[in-house]
Design an enzyme around this catalytic site. Structure first.
Site, PDB file in Angstrom:
ATOM      1  N   GLY A 156      -3.534   4.923   4.939  1.00 12.98           N
ATOM      2  CA  GLY A 156      -3.928   4.969   3.528  1.00 12.98           C
ATOM      3  C   GLY A 156      -2.711   5.226   2.670  1.00 12.98           C
ATOM      4  O   GLY A 156      -1.711   5.793   3.125  1.00 12.98           O
ATOM      5  N   LYS A 183       3.474   4.007  18.115  1.00 15.16           N
ATOM      6  CA  LYS A 183       3.533   5.423  17.714  1.00 15.16           C
ATOM      7  C   LYS A 183       3.734   6.331  18.936  1.00 15.16           C
ATOM      8  O   LYS A 183       4.462   7.321  18.871  1.00 15.16           O
ATOM      9  CB  LYS A 183       2.251   5.793  16.968  1.00 15.16           C
ATOM     10  CG  LYS A 183       2.122   5.038  15.634  1.00 15.16           C
ATOM     11  CD  LYS A 183       0.724   5.143  15.072  1.00 15.16           C
ATOM     12  CE  LYS A 183       0.588   4.396  13.758  1.00 15.16           C
ATOM     13  NZ  LYS A 183      -0.803   4.220  13.328  1.00 15.16           N
ATOM     14  N   GLU A 234      -3.319  -3.100   9.913  1.00 17.65           N
ATOM     15  CA  GLU A 234      -2.013  -3.764   9.908  1.00 17.65           C
ATOM     16  C   GLU A 234      -2.181  -5.192   9.389  1.00 17.65           C
ATOM     17  O   GLU A 234      -3.283  -5.750   9.397  1.00 17.65           O
ATOM     18  CB  GLU A 234      -1.469  -3.837  11.332  1.00 17.65           C
ATOM     19  CG  GLU A 234      -1.162  -2.497  11.948  1.00 17.65           C
ATOM     20  CD  GLU A 234      -0.159  -1.710  11.132  1.00 17.65           C
ATOM     21  OE1 GLU A 234       0.968  -2.173  10.955  1.00 17.65           O
ATOM     22  OE2 GLU A 234      -0.519  -0.631  10.640  1.00 17.65           O
ATOM     23  N   THR A 265       0.833  -1.211   0.000  1.00 18.46           N
ATOM     24  CA  THR A 265       0.000   0.000   0.000  1.00 18.46           C
ATOM     25  C   THR A 265       0.872   1.268   0.000  1.00 18.46           C
ATOM     26  O   THR A 265       0.713   2.141  -0.854  1.00 18.46           O
ATOM     27  CB  THR A 265      -0.895   0.006   1.275  1.00 18.46           C
ATOM     28  OG1 THR A 265      -1.644  -1.202   1.284  1.00 18.46           O
ATOM     29  CG2 THR A 265      -1.833   1.184   1.297  1.00 18.46           C
ATOM     30  N   ASP A 290      -0.281  -0.990  17.833  1.00 17.84           N
ATOM     31  CA  ASP A 290       0.155  -0.012  16.829  1.00 17.84           C
ATOM     32  C   ASP A 290       0.197   1.399  17.441  1.00 17.84           C
ATOM     33  O   ASP A 290       1.166   2.141  17.244  1.00 17.84           O
ATOM     34  CB  ASP A 290      -0.824  -0.067  15.639  1.00 17.84           C
ATOM     35  CG  ASP A 290      -0.508   0.949  14.573  1.00 17.84           C
ATOM     36  OD1 ASP A 290       0.474   0.740  13.832  1.00 17.84           O
ATOM     37  OD2 ASP A 290      -1.222   1.967  14.484  1.00 17.84           O
ATOM     38  N   VAL A 296       4.311   7.710  12.151  1.00 18.15           N
ATOM     39  CA  VAL A 296       3.275   8.146  13.099  1.00 18.15           C
ATOM     40  C   VAL A 296       2.233   9.027  12.401  1.00 18.15           C
ATOM     41  O   VAL A 296       2.576  10.039  11.786  1.00 18.15           O
ATOM     42  CB  VAL A 296       3.893   8.945  14.278  1.00 18.15           C
ATOM     43  CG1 VAL A 296       2.815   9.330  15.278  1.00 18.15           C
ATOM     44  CG2 VAL A 296       4.981   8.134  14.963  1.00 18.15           C
ATOM     45  N   GLY A 316      -7.195  -0.964   3.139  1.00 12.34           N
ATOM     46  CA  GLY A 316      -5.735  -0.838   3.298  1.00 12.34           C
ATOM     47  C   GLY A 316      -5.332  -0.077   4.544  1.00 12.34           C
ATOM     48  O   GLY A 316      -4.198   0.383   4.653  1.00 12.34           O
ATOM     49  N   ARG A 353       6.168  -9.140  -5.454  1.00 13.96           N
ATOM     50  CA  ARG A 353       5.245  -9.478  -6.544  1.00 13.96           C
ATOM     51  C   ARG A 353       5.565  -8.651  -7.786  1.00 13.96           C
ATOM     52  O   ARG A 353       6.317  -7.673  -7.722  1.00 13.96           O
ATOM     53  CB  ARG A 353       3.807  -9.241  -6.093  1.00 13.96           C
ATOM     54  CG  ARG A 353       3.523  -7.813  -5.738  1.00 13.96           C
ATOM     55  CD  ARG A 353       2.097  -7.641  -5.243  1.00 13.96           C
ATOM     56  NE  ARG A 353       1.874  -6.314  -4.739  1.00 13.96           N
ATOM     57  CZ  ARG A 353       1.534  -5.272  -5.482  1.00 13.96           C
ATOM     58  NH1 ARG A 353       1.385  -5.384  -6.779  1.00 13.96           N
ATOM     59  NH2 ARG A 353       1.341  -4.082  -4.934  1.00 13.96           N
ATOM     60  N   GLY A 385       0.267   8.823   9.758  1.00 13.41           N
ATOM     61  CA  GLY A 385       0.140   8.924   8.295  1.00 13.41           C
ATOM     62  C   GLY A 385       0.545  10.271   7.733  1.00 13.41           C
ATOM     63  O   GLY A 385       1.712  10.663   7.810  1.00 13.41           O
TER      64      GLY A 385
HETATM   65  N1  HSE Z   1      -2.912   0.365  10.808  1.00 15.51           N
HETATM   66  C1  HSE Z   1      -2.487   1.714  10.972  1.00 15.51           C
HETATM   67  C2  HSE Z   1      -3.699   2.553  11.357  1.00 15.51           C
HETATM   68  C3  HSE Z   1      -1.875   2.210   9.697  1.00 15.51           C
HETATM   69  O1  HSE Z   1      -4.816   2.098  11.182  1.00 15.51           O
HETATM   70  O2  HSE Z   1      -3.529   3.661  11.838  1.00 15.51           O
HETATM   71  C4  HSE Z   1      -1.165   3.511   9.841  1.00 15.51           C
HETATM   72  O3  HSE Z   1      -0.107   3.434  10.735  1.00 15.51           O
END
Ligand code: HSE
Length: 435
Positions: free
Chosen positions: A300, A203, A188, A13, A199, A130, A185, A46, A132
């Site tokens: 994302g 962060k 995790e 992603t 997660d 951290v 997407g 891939r 996005g």
């Molecule tokens: N899985 C994480 C979230 C992705 O949903 O925030 C971004 O770090």
């Protein structure tokens, strides 16, 4: 114009988003960085279908990228902490700069990685690790550089917030919303990381290390996930003027640093209570700037790519500085660090929301109130519901003032032993985020 050759490892992603943004905004990025940033090599498991691969060497083996003498910057987007650690440590030892979106890697192995980066005078940049697309790392390191940070609190897992919002606003089921977050997407590879708060804990330690100059101490974070949150608590919270959000909180107190991730009641008047869906928000209280709030998409492809590419631009631009000047100041990577300890959760002070199931008979409330008062815990508000037809127990919801967690837990244990009390007491922490 200097050419900077980058090698991207991983084309999931974030990798595909990074490649797309670099291609789409090529001219703009060239103007801003003053460099010709070229994806020279791309390693993916891939087959890659893209029309922009003309000058890119596409390979399967990520380790060929770190062994390639022509690569200046390795962009690690494979995730995980085993192969990724090996890849990053090798890249550093070969004198390559690293850009990574890997929060688990930085949270768990960051102290070792930054020490190696300092020894080899290379940069390890991790803005995308951290929240996005929110530039929170740069805000802490640069924009708030003048401040003593008092606390920060944030919604830093998009998947968890997406699930809570859909449950609360649309009454949807947990599992169904999680499947949607996976399809989009956001989640995790192992969604337990999102749902159980791991997660967010990754962060949080990264943010806390920057805010307070402490080593990364992932194993010291108190972590509770969202899987136990019930719809009825969301509704009671609303009745009391609160919303339930999954927060990461880091606070410096006189005796130490609080590091905790848990579902939290926050006043519905707080801006952060309005942060819904996959959006993230981090509130930072600095002694000079006061409270500031950072908001944006926390997961994302392109939101995270925005942060990855920002780091690639920064690293490329700084290649013109002397190596000494471009290595970040990392007080916390020093093994002899002698600062404040991370506090055990028992020593943390918060207000509390408690939901009990009690017998509807005289004297029960006064018994509970006296247990609370014996432990110095003050009650802020109470709601008691009518018993349902045919039931003897009623829901009793109690909000407390701030109290030491150890005292609160002891009171809860004592109340749970009363014969008027049925089952476990639901306990959620409350934060007003105003001091
Ligand atoms: N899985 C994480 C979230 C992705 O949903 O925030 C971004 O770090």
């Amino acid at each position: 114009m200097r050419t900077v050759n980058i090698g991207i490892c991983g084309f999931g992603t974030v990798g595909s988003g990074t490649f797309a943004v670099l291609n789409r905004n090529r001219e703009l990025i060239r103007a801003r960085s003053g460099c010709d940033i070229r994806v020279a090599q791309l390693a993916a498991r891939r087959q890659i279908l893209s029309s922009n691969l003309d000058s890119v060497s596409v390979i399967r083996d990520i380790f060929q990228v770190v062994e390639n003498p022509g690569i200046d910057v390795v962009v690690e987007l494979i995730g995980g902490t085993t192969t990724a650690r090996e890849l990053v440590m090798k890249a550093i030892s070969r004198g390559k700069h690293v850009v990574t979106a890997n929060k688990a890697l930085i949270a768990v192995h960051g102290n070792e990685i930054f020490a190696a980066a300092r020894d080899h005078q290379v940069i390890v940049a991790y803005e995308a690790a951290v929240a996005g697309g929110i530039p929170i790392i740069k805000s802490l390191r640069e924009g708030l550089g003048a401040n003593r940070i008092e606390w920060l609190a944030g919604i830093i897992n998009g998947t968890g917030n997406f699930i809570l919002t859909a449950m609360q606003e649309e009454g949807r089921k947990f599992d169904e919303v999680l499947r949607q977050a996976q399809a989009l997407g956001y989640a995790e590879a192992d969604p337990a990381f999102d749902v159980e708060g791991i997660d967010a804990a990754h962060k949080l330690v990264i943010l806390a290390s920057l805010a307070f100059g402490i080593p990364l101490q992932f194993d010291r974070v108190f972590t509770e996930g969202i899987s136990a949150i019930e719809l009825q608590d969301m509704e009671f919270a609303r009745e009391l003027g609160y919303r339930i959000k999954h927060l990461g909180i880091a606070r410096e107190t006189e005796s130490g640093v609080e590091l905790r991730v848990h579902p939290t009641l926050i006043p519905d008047t707080s801006l952060i209570a309005e942060v819904d869906g996959v959006m993230n928000a981090v509130m930072v209280k600095g002694d000079a700037a006061g409270p500031t709030l950072y908001y944006g998409a926390g997961a994302g492809a392109e939101a995270t790519a925005s942060a990855v590419v920002a780091d690639i631009i920064d690293v490329s631009r700084s290649l013109n500085c002397s190596p000494e000047a471009r290595v970040p100041f990392l007080a916390f990577s020093d093994a002899s660090f002698n600062g404040k300890p991370v506090l055990a959760i028992e020593d943390v002070e918060t207000a509390y929301y408690l939901r009990m199931q009690v017998l509807d008979r005289p004297g029960v409330l006064s018994q509970i109130a006296s247990i609370m008062s014996d432990r110095g815990i003050s009650i802020e508000a109470i709601i008691q519901k009518q018993p349902r037809p045919g039931e003897n127990h009623v829901a009793l919801i109690m909000m407390t003032n701030r109290a030491r967690e150890a005292e609160l837990m002891a009171a809860v244990k004592q109340i749970e032993k009363l014969d008027s009390q049925a089952g476990k007491i639901i306990q959620l922490r409350v934060e007003t985020l105003d001091r």
